[in-house]
Design a protein around this motif. Structure first.
Motif, short mmCIF file in Angstrom:
data_model
loop_
_atom_site.label_atom_id
_atom_site.label_comp_id
_atom_site.label_asym_id
_atom_site.label_seq_id
_atom_site.Cartn_x
_atom_site.Cartn_y
_atom_site.Cartn_z
N ASN A 1 0.84 -1.27 -0.61
CA ASN A 1 0.09 -0.03 -0.14
C ASN A 1 0.99 1.38 -0.19
OD1 ASN A 1 -3.12 0.97 2.01
ND2 ASN A 1 -2.17 2.12 0.44
N MET A 2 2.38 1.36 1.05
CA MET A 2 2.93 2.50 0.98
C MET A 2 3.43 3.17 -0.02
SD MET A 2 4.09 4.36 2.27
CE MET A 2 4.92 6.31 2.19
N GLN A 3 3.34 1.62 -1.13
CA GLN A 3 3.89 2.03 -2.40
C GLN A 3 3.61 2.53 -3.76
OE1 GLN A 3 7.38 1.47 -2.76
NE2 GLN A 3 6.97 0.11 -0.63
N THR A 4 1.71 2.94 -3.34
CA THR A 4 1.60 3.46 -4.45
C THR A 4 1.06 4.91 -4.58
OG1 THR A 4 -0.78 3.74 -2.65
CG2 THR A 4 -0.63 1.58 -3.69
N LEU A 5 1.28 5.75 -5.63
CA LEU A 5 0.81 6.82 -5.34
C LEU A 5 -0.09 7.77 -4.41
CD1 LEU A 5 1.42 7.34 -9.09
CD2 LEU A 5 2.59 7.55 -7.92
N ASP A 6 -1.34 7.26 -4.09
CA ASP A 6 -2.13 7.45 -3.45
C ASP A 6 -1.71 7.57 -1.92
OD1 ASP A 6 -3.69 8.12 -5.51
OD2 ASP A 6 -5.62 6.68 -4.68
N ALA A 7 -1.10 6.99 -1.29
CA ALA A 7 -0.42 6.56 -0.41
C ALA A 7 0.40 7.71 -0.35
CB ALA A 7 0.25 5.57 0.26
N GLN A 8 1.43 8.11 -0.99
CA GLN A 8 2.53 8.80 -1.35
C GLN A 8 1.98 10.54 -1.30
OE1 GLN A 8 5.26 8.08 -4.23
NE2 GLN A 8 5.23 5.88 -3.92
N GLU A 9 0.95 10.67 -2.04
CA GLU A 9 0.55 11.79 -2.04
C GLU A 9 -0.85 12.48 -1.04
OE1 GLU A 9 -2.39 15.16 -3.06
OE2 GLU A 9 -0.42 14.26 -3.66
N GLY A 10 -1.14 11.18 -0.24
CA GLY A 10 -2.09 11.38 0.98
C GLY A 10 -1.12 12.11 2.20
N ILE A 11 -0.11 11.57 2.57
CA ILE A 11 1.34 11.57 3.49
C ILE A 11 1.22 12.99 2.83
CG2 ILE A 11 3.59 11.03 4.13
CD1 ILE A 11 2.49 8.29 4.27
N SER A 12 1.80 13.43 1.55
CA SER A 12 2.48 13.90 1.04
C SER A 12 1.39 15.52 1.81
CB SER A 12 2.72 14.44 0.27
OG SER A 12 3.88 13.87 -0.42
N ALA A 13 0.35 14.94 1.08
CA ALA A 13 -0.69 16.20 1.31
C ALA A 13 -0.85 17.31 2.68
CB ALA A 13 -1.96 15.82 0.69
N PHE A 14 -1.22 16.13 4.15
CA PHE A 14 -1.43 16.00 5.57
C PHE A 14 0.31 16.63 5.60
CE2 PHE A 14 -0.26 14.24 9.51
CZ PHE A 14 -1.36 14.90 10.33
N LEU A 15 1.56 16.19 5.12
CA LEU A 15 1.79 16.85 5.57
C LEU A 15 1.99 18.48 5.14
CD1 LEU A 15 5.28 14.85 5.37
CD2 LEU A 15 4.61 15.11 7.34
N GLU A 16 1.92 18.81 4.58
CA GLU A 16 1.99 19.56 3.69
C GLU A 16 0.48 20.93 4.11
OE1 GLU A 16 2.13 19.57 -0.84
OE2 GLU A 16 4.10 18.06 -0.32
#
Length: 268
Positions: free
Chosen positions: A244-259
């Motif tokens: 799941n962590m390798q998906t673009l959605d997971a990376q986008e979700g975490i980035s959006a949270f941090l930003e």
């Protein structure tokens, strides 16, 4: 405004599927027959579930009914007319397939209950991922009163509530009110009838706003790990989370949270 995608009229039974704003609604629409699960009704629901399986328009499914009875279970007039065991087995296998299709659907299914549910009707609710009911709704597995134990409804029921609560319903054959159903875990919770539509819509919209890929992954993993021994469950879910962590959605979700911004899901 909802768009009617499909309306099935079979032997005066009506099942309606609508999709609007990422929410699909399957509506049992034959109150005169107490929304019974005849073979034709089950076939229609099965077809709709199959259609929704790969749908990109629907992210969550709501199952609801028209009239004072959410679903009375199998059509007893139809059952009593079956004189061959093989035909009877086909009917229960058809029902079992439909219930499993709800569990295996890669989209969450919410039961919106406003009325009475009995036997396979209670099974239908227990098979859904979430269930909300009006405070006046009631639930029962009363087959024991008719000499026909609710054995197939027992499968879904026993996977939602504790064994003793399940046996209380199965052996007693008596109705549980919405408060009791919520207390034992058959439904998430009961609300005032006038609040039911908003409660379900708000929750459905909340789910629909999530990454469909993440929700699909999580639902499948949830049911898969339930029957595993503890060590296998952790090993399995560790793999699922790593993938799941390798998906673009997971990376986008975490980035959006941090930003501190809203995520833009891509479904991949």
């Amino acid at each position: 405004m909802s768009e009617i995608i499909k309306e099935e009229m079979i032997d005066e039974d009506a099942i309606v599927l609508t999709i609007a704003d990422k929410i699909a609604t399957i509506r049992l629409n034959n109150p005169a027959a107490r929304n019974a699960l005849s073979t034709s009704v089950m076939a229609s629901i099965q077809e709709m579930l199959d259609d929704l399986h790969g749908s990109k328009e629907a992210h969550v499914v709501v199952l609801e009914a028209v009239g004072p009875v959410f679903c009375s279970g199998h059509n007893l007039k139809e059952i009593i007319g079956i004189d061959r065991e093989a035909t009877m087995l086909e009917l229960f296998e058809q029902c079992s397939k439909m219930m499993q299709s709800i569990v295996n659907l890669p989209k969450p299914v919410i039961a919106k209950v406003n009325g009475m549910a009995t036997a396979a009707g209670t099974q239908l609710i227990a098979s859904c991922d979430l269930a909300f009911a009006s405070s006046t709704s009631t639930f029962a597995t009363p087959g024991v009163n008719l000499g026909l134990f609710c054995s197939t409804p027992m499968v879904a029921l026993s996977r939602n509530v504790s064994p003793k609560h399940a046996m209380e319903m199965l052996l007693g054959g008596e109705f549980a009110d919405a408060e009791q159903a919520a207390r034992i875990g058959l439904i998430n919770y009961a609300v005032a009838e006038e609040d039911l539509d908003k409660t379900v819509l708000d929750y459905a919209n909340r789910i629909a706003s999530k990454s469909p890929l993440t929700v699909r992954t999580g639902k499948a993993a949830f049911y898969s790990q339930l029957t595993m021994p503890l060590d296998e469950a952790y090993a399995y879910t560790s793999r699922v989370m790593s993938e799941n962590m390798q998906t673009l959605d997971a990376q986008e979700g975490i980035s959006a949270f941090l930003e501190k911004r809203n995520p833009k899901w891509r479904g991949e």
